[in-house]
Design a protein around this motif. Structure first.
Motif, mmCIF file in Angstrom:
data_model
loop_
_atom_site.group_PDB
_atom_site.id
_atom_site.type_symbol
_atom_site.label_atom_id
_atom_site.label_comp_id
_atom_site.label_asym_id
_atom_site.label_seq_id
_atom_site.Cartn_x
_atom_site.Cartn_y
_atom_site.Cartn_z
ATOM 1 N N TYR B 26 0.851 -1.196 0.000
ATOM 2 C CA TYR B 26 0.000 0.000 0.000
ATOM 3 C C TYR B 26 0.879 1.235 0.000
ATOM 4 O O TYR B 26 1.675 1.436 0.927
ATOM 5 N N LEU B 29 1.131 3.407 3.168
ATOM 6 C CA LEU B 29 1.883 2.796 4.272
ATOM 7 C C LEU B 29 3.379 2.787 3.969
ATOM 8 O O LEU B 29 4.203 2.873 4.882
ATOM 9 N N PHE B 39 3.152 -6.788 3.035
ATOM 10 C CA PHE B 39 2.474 -7.456 4.148
ATOM 11 C C PHE B 39 2.118 -8.893 3.774
ATOM 12 O O PHE B 39 1.416 -9.114 2.783
ATOM 13 N N ALA B 41 -0.256 -11.527 4.627
ATOM 14 C CA ALA B 41 -1.539 -11.392 5.330
ATOM 15 C C ALA B 41 -2.055 -12.723 5.875
ATOM 16 O O ALA B 41 -3.026 -13.283 5.386
ATOM 17 N N ALA B 267 -1.313 1.131 14.643
ATOM 18 C CA ALA B 267 -1.077 0.203 13.523
ATOM 19 C C ALA B 267 -2.359 -0.537 13.152
ATOM 20 O O ALA B 267 -2.672 -0.706 11.966
ATOM 21 N N LEU B 271 -4.099 -0.248 9.477
ATOM 22 C CA LEU B 271 -4.381 -1.426 8.656
ATOM 23 C C LEU B 271 -5.865 -1.466 8.283
ATOM 24 O O LEU B 271 -6.228 -1.888 7.173
ATOM 25 N N ALA B 275 -5.211 -0.408 4.635
ATOM 26 C CA ALA B 275 -5.028 -1.739 4.031
ATOM 27 C C ALA B 275 -6.336 -2.507 3.887
ATOM 28 O O ALA B 275 -6.390 -3.503 3.170
ATOM 29 N N VAL B 279 -6.713 -6.739 11.577
ATOM 30 C CA VAL B 279 -5.552 -7.392 12.188
ATOM 31 C C VAL B 279 -5.652 -7.209 13.697
ATOM 32 O O VAL B 279 -5.953 -6.108 14.175
ATOM 33 N N ALA B 284 -0.295 -7.017 14.648
ATOM 34 C CA ALA B 284 0.052 -5.739 14.015
ATOM 35 C C ALA B 284 1.336 -5.143 14.556
ATOM 36 O O ALA B 284 1.707 -4.026 14.185
ATOM 37 N N LEU B 287 4.060 -3.629 12.019
ATOM 38 C CA LEU B 287 3.796 -2.283 11.511
ATOM 39 C C LEU B 287 3.940 -1.253 12.627
ATOM 40 O O LEU B 287 4.412 -0.134 12.391
ATOM 41 N N LEU B 306 1.692 -10.205 9.134
ATOM 42 C CA LEU B 306 0.470 -9.933 9.902
ATOM 43 C C LEU B 306 -0.043 -11.304 10.340
ATOM 44 O O LEU B 306 -0.625 -12.040 9.555
#
Lengths: 327, 327
Positions: B26, B29, B39, B41, B267, B271, B275, B279, B284, B287, B306
């Motif tokens: 992203y 970010l 990330f 995920a 964070a 997210l 994002a 999370v 998290a 981040l 994550l």
């Protein structure tokens, strides 16, 4: 009328520039829906909605000399961010005409992407006229939110991508549920799938009170919504089907469903708790139709398009003002 | 010590049974972090965390006769759900020893997956002893949360998957930030990456007050946390590094960082807003380390794992009780 080839060309333009969004499945949501549900997660697209695809395709297809003069558009938010990001990718200026009451996050993100925001009053102003005036004065090209074949072709890239993802996972989907505002997203997807997966039945899903496309399909002509309707689905509250999108949708769609705010809020919460996805109300109407039993899957397999995730965190925390007994 | 081959074998066992979680990026970010951030995920993994991988690999590797007697484990939640789902996939019974104050969603989801939940008091009970007693009485095999080579190998499949995804996207990552509780996730990932991407520097991230692994790495021996610490990161608050995991992490890691609740809440919100991912606080922390400037990327490329997204929606709506002036 939009051809499959235009969508294939849009795929080539977007290659490496957008997110190939994942197709996701969750056992608890299958159980709650009475069938199998695959989510096409366009909330994970650049700028948080599918709108980047159409905007990028439109700007990419402009004559370079025209493109340099910049672009102008009108949008309640998601299209604005898509246009701003696509213009930024080409290094050209973007102006966005946006209602004063647009969600704060959408405005903030549009400005963060370098676009100039021009506010207007939704009750008294005509956003299209304001954009056309800016275009006439500056030479900027108008990038309409949906009534444009290049925009529709860009959104249609989701259909080609989806077809490949279903093939790779050896999944035969029976139907697709897609959020509809002006109808550009579903016009593009349905045109792609009519060629690639002709047996899939494609349905529009709209907020109750804004089910103009569902009713227009039944009457086989464009009809408008009552002007006093309200909905938490800010992204998809349009007055009537598009001039360019409606004939395509009339040819391609099997019908539509309308969902209430309570079922939408329930769908947003289920996507948060189970899918771990942030989806805005207008992006969650497909799942709302399943959870609210607007249709029964009866063991069938559905693709649900999650069209966007641009929700104010404060609005989410307050449940969009929807009373919990409605959820 | 855990071999790369064990992780490759775990990949073969998991193939088609788990979610190949996306690697997402992203622009906003990246800008907020001062570099490039990818990330991984795992909040989108089955049961909402990476734990399904290890649990499935462990249960898949059991002798069929032993497996039929079922499994038992102890967990504050994410491992519980992973074990329950993996046991369900093999059709064998699962019992989970869980603290009375575990998040409601984690308990509900564990029971929904068919496992039997046995509650104990975190202040007075010994969860491992309770699980061992159940194992002795029923013949159920214990599936530990992290101190087990088959569990670690299962979590390590993330490393092999990540390496392939980075290669496909032609991205050279400089470092990786991974949440650490008992250390099984990072032990597996770092073992895979030591072979596949030996130049990547791998760091653990822990909640302030629970940075036992960071301090143990500095002292080169296992040290415990103070018993009175508290954190919103329920998934990763462990007393000290694992017996099996620590020697692996001592060999593989470049160091660690500790993050406070305010940065973690920030964070989680970032997210959500940017994002579009849900999370949980413990998932998290990677981040949080970037946003709180525990380290400067200075243009480098980081992978942030994550690890999970199992957060109570009510807890999220109340900001986990973290005051907004801390965020």
């Amino acid at each position: 009328m939009l051809s499959f080839d235009s969508i294939a060309e849009a795929c080539a333009r977007l290659k490496g520039r957008h997110v190939v969004t994942p197709l996701l499945e969750y056992e608890p949501l299958n159980e709650m829906s009475g069938g199998r549900v695959l989510f096409k997660a366009e909330n994970l697209q650049k700028t948080g909605s599918f709108k980047f695809r159409g905007a990028f395709n439109k700007i990419a297809s402009l004559d370079p000399a025209a493109r340099r003069r910049g672009v102008v558009t009108y949008s309640s938010g998601n299209h604005a961010q898509g246009v701003a990001a696509a213009a930024k990718a080409f290094g050209v200026p973007a102006t966005v005409v946006m209602p004063q009451d647009a969600p704060a996050l959408k405005r903030k993100n549009t400005e963060r992407l370098g676009a100039t925001v021009v506010l207007y009053d939704r009750r008294t102003g005509d956003r299209k006229a304001i954009a056309e005036k800016i275009g006439a004065e500056t030479g900027a090209v108008i990038v309409p939110p949906y009534d444009d074949e290049m925009i529709i072709a860009g959104q249609g890239t989701i259909g080609i991508e989806l077809s490949r993802q279903l093939d790779e996972a050896s999944i035969a989907a029976d139907l697709l549920l897609c959020p509809v505002g002006g109808g550009g997203l579903i016009a593009g997807i349905s045109t792609a799938l009519r060629t690639l997966m002709p047996h899939m039945r494609i349905y529009c899903v709209e907020p109750a009170g804004f089910d103009d496309t569902r009713r227009s399909l039944e009457e086989r002509r464009r009809v408008a919504n009552a002007p006093d309707a309200s909905s938490i689905c800010d992204a998809i509250v349009t007055a009537m089907p598009g001039e360019v999108t409606f004939p395509i949708n009339l040819a391609n769609l099997a019908g539509g469903f309308a969902v209430g705010d309570g079922d939408v809020a329930r769908a947003v919460d289920a996507l948060f708790e189970i899918a771990k996805l942030v989806v805005e109300p207008g992006g969650a109407v497909g799942l709302a139709a399943l959870l609210g039993r607007r249709l029964e899957l009866d063991g069938r397999t559905a693709v649900v398009v999650l069209s966007g995730g641009n929700v104010d965190i404060a609005a989410f925390r307050s449940r969009f003002g929807v009373k919990s007994d409605m959820i």
